[in-house]
Enzyme design. Sequence first.
Site, mmCIF file in Angstrom:
data_model
loop_
_atom_site.group_PDB
_atom_site.id
_atom_site.type_symbol
_atom_site.label_atom_id
_atom_site.label_comp_id
_atom_site.label_asym_id
_atom_site.label_seq_id
_atom_site.Cartn_x
_atom_site.Cartn_y
_atom_site.Cartn_z
ATOM 1 N NE ARG A 251 -1.779 -1.273 3.778
ATOM 2 C CZ ARG A 251 -1.404 -2.525 4.270
ATOM 3 N NH1 ARG A 251 -0.310 -2.565 4.852
ATOM 4 N NH2 ARG A 251 -2.307 -3.466 4.245
ATOM 5 C CG ASP A 272 4.214 -4.986 2.664
ATOM 6 O OD1 ASP A 272 4.492 -5.217 3.921
ATOM 7 O OD2 ASP A 272 3.903 -3.905 2.260
ATOM 8 C CG ASP A 295 9.933 -9.875 8.741
ATOM 9 O OD1 ASP A 295 10.450 -9.051 8.566
ATOM 10 O OD2 ASP A 295 9.426 -10.098 10.016
ATOM 11 C CG ASN A 321 8.186 2.249 0.041
ATOM 12 O OD1 ASN A 321 8.288 3.501 0.371
ATOM 13 N ND2 ASN A 321 7.132 1.512 0.472
ATOM 14 C CG LEU A 330 16.045 9.373 23.997
ATOM 15 C CD1 LEU A 330 15.925 8.350 22.704
ATOM 16 C CD2 LEU A 330 17.377 10.111 23.604
ATOM 17 C CG ASN A 380 9.919 15.798 12.546
ATOM 18 O OD1 ASN A 380 9.751 17.015 12.747
ATOM 19 N ND2 ASN A 380 9.242 15.262 11.723
ATOM 20 C CE1 TYR A 386 10.282 7.200 9.125
ATOM 21 C CE2 TYR A 386 10.594 9.484 9.424
ATOM 22 C CZ TYR A 386 10.473 8.352 8.593
ATOM 23 O OH TYR A 386 9.857 8.501 7.231
ATOM 24 C CB THR A 421 0.303 9.311 3.179
ATOM 25 O OG1 THR A 421 0.795 9.911 4.455
ATOM 26 C CG2 THR A 421 1.392 9.464 2.148
#
Length: 480
Positions: A251, A272, A295, A321, A330, A380, A386, A421
């Site tokens: 997706r 996927d 996986d 991707n 944190l 961020n 991430y 998205t």
Amino acid sequence: MPSSSSTDATTGADPAAEPQTADRYAAFARSPLGRRVVPGLGLPDPVPLRRDTPGAPLAPGPVLVTGLVGTDGHEHVGGAAGVAAAELAAVGADVVRRDALAHVDRLGGLVVDATTAGSPADLVGLVGACTPVLRRLARGAHVVVLGLDPAALPGGATAAARVAQRGLEGFTRSLGKEVGGGRTVQLVLLRGRGVDVVGSTLRFLLSGRSAFVSGQVVRVGDPVHDLPPAEQARGPHPLSGRRAVVTGAARGIGASIARLLVARGAEVVLVDVPAAADALAATARSVGGAPLVLDITSDLAPGRLAEHCERAGGVDVVVHNAGITRDRRLRNMRPDAFAAVLDVNVGAPLRLTEHLLGAGLLGRGGRVVGVSSLAGIAGNDGQTSYAASKAGVIGMVDALAPVAAAAGATVNAVAPGFVETRMTAAVPPLTRQLGRRLASLGQGGLPVDVAEAIAWLAEPASAGVDGQVLRVCGQSLLGA
């Protein structure tokens, strides 16, 4: 095992399958009242972007190819201008020179050859080249400045030449924030034999395929493999005969990438996790690809993927991707959650790529494209795991590009900014609006914008673009 399906803010659900949150500000700005109010107040003006459609011309009008123009009106043209004009004419673009401008109303593109700049004073020629025609650029027109990579100038180059060529970056990034109207500005730096293979880069940057890319620097150097005429495909199917693998493809952006690669002629394997098997099968049927339930974090994944590729006759393109988020500040982060993000987003892609290279499955003409993120460049709040993983993808490009180049393959990455998205639709409204407006283009991108950049990097003709990270962010004002 952690999931390897694309579920983060830059790799979320496919807008074609799930509705996005409406951009009400953009709708207002495009209304009759907004068209009167927005310009007068100096507010962001998110005009509809010119994206690629089948059969569309390269540019929305003639493309001016010029050199630097001195205060005496003399045009200083290098060899790159001639190559650019020939490459654009080969795909049907209406290429014009300065002496024909009297017959042109609106320009669809502008290419400035600044490779002749040998001192800071020569940069004044950018004013003569650009200023007289900026008001004649059509909406959605793209500007490309050609320069020389200052880090690769020959040993005899003067300090003044290096200074001049480095100055082009500040010029193009600033001009990208000025032009408005869905217009974009890029800098292409040439090194070695880069001018011989600059065609695919020019076609991408001047076309609607790069609608959400602006203020970027692309370096084009010696091709990692020779490019026979058959590999310099300029038609609508430049990936014809190529075999591609896309992870996290059930997706979202992964599905968009797979769909576009198929449309450009590639045979695509969509990968996927088992939990997404039904969605994966449905997407594979929809786009015309083949599903592979796997996986990618499994110890057996590299071997299984290699075996599958060998049975299919090999692999030419691998798109990493798949990605997850486990967002927390944190002070609230669990070590296992941090580790999961790192393993899915960069650990598994690194293992898979090294295995495919070691097995000789990614040789001459191979392409590896990772999906990084603006978060990996600018950081961020609440995304330490991430951001670390997406910065790690950039590190993977740096580390593996020289290894892959020795085998005739390239390794690059794209770094999406705010892309519309399902996941970005779920963030708080104020944050969502800021994400859209904090960019020169004043709006969010679409999954297809990321897919277009990847498809360009996957082309055989992009053999001179290697070891790079392209931001697909509408020239975000963060992380510049």
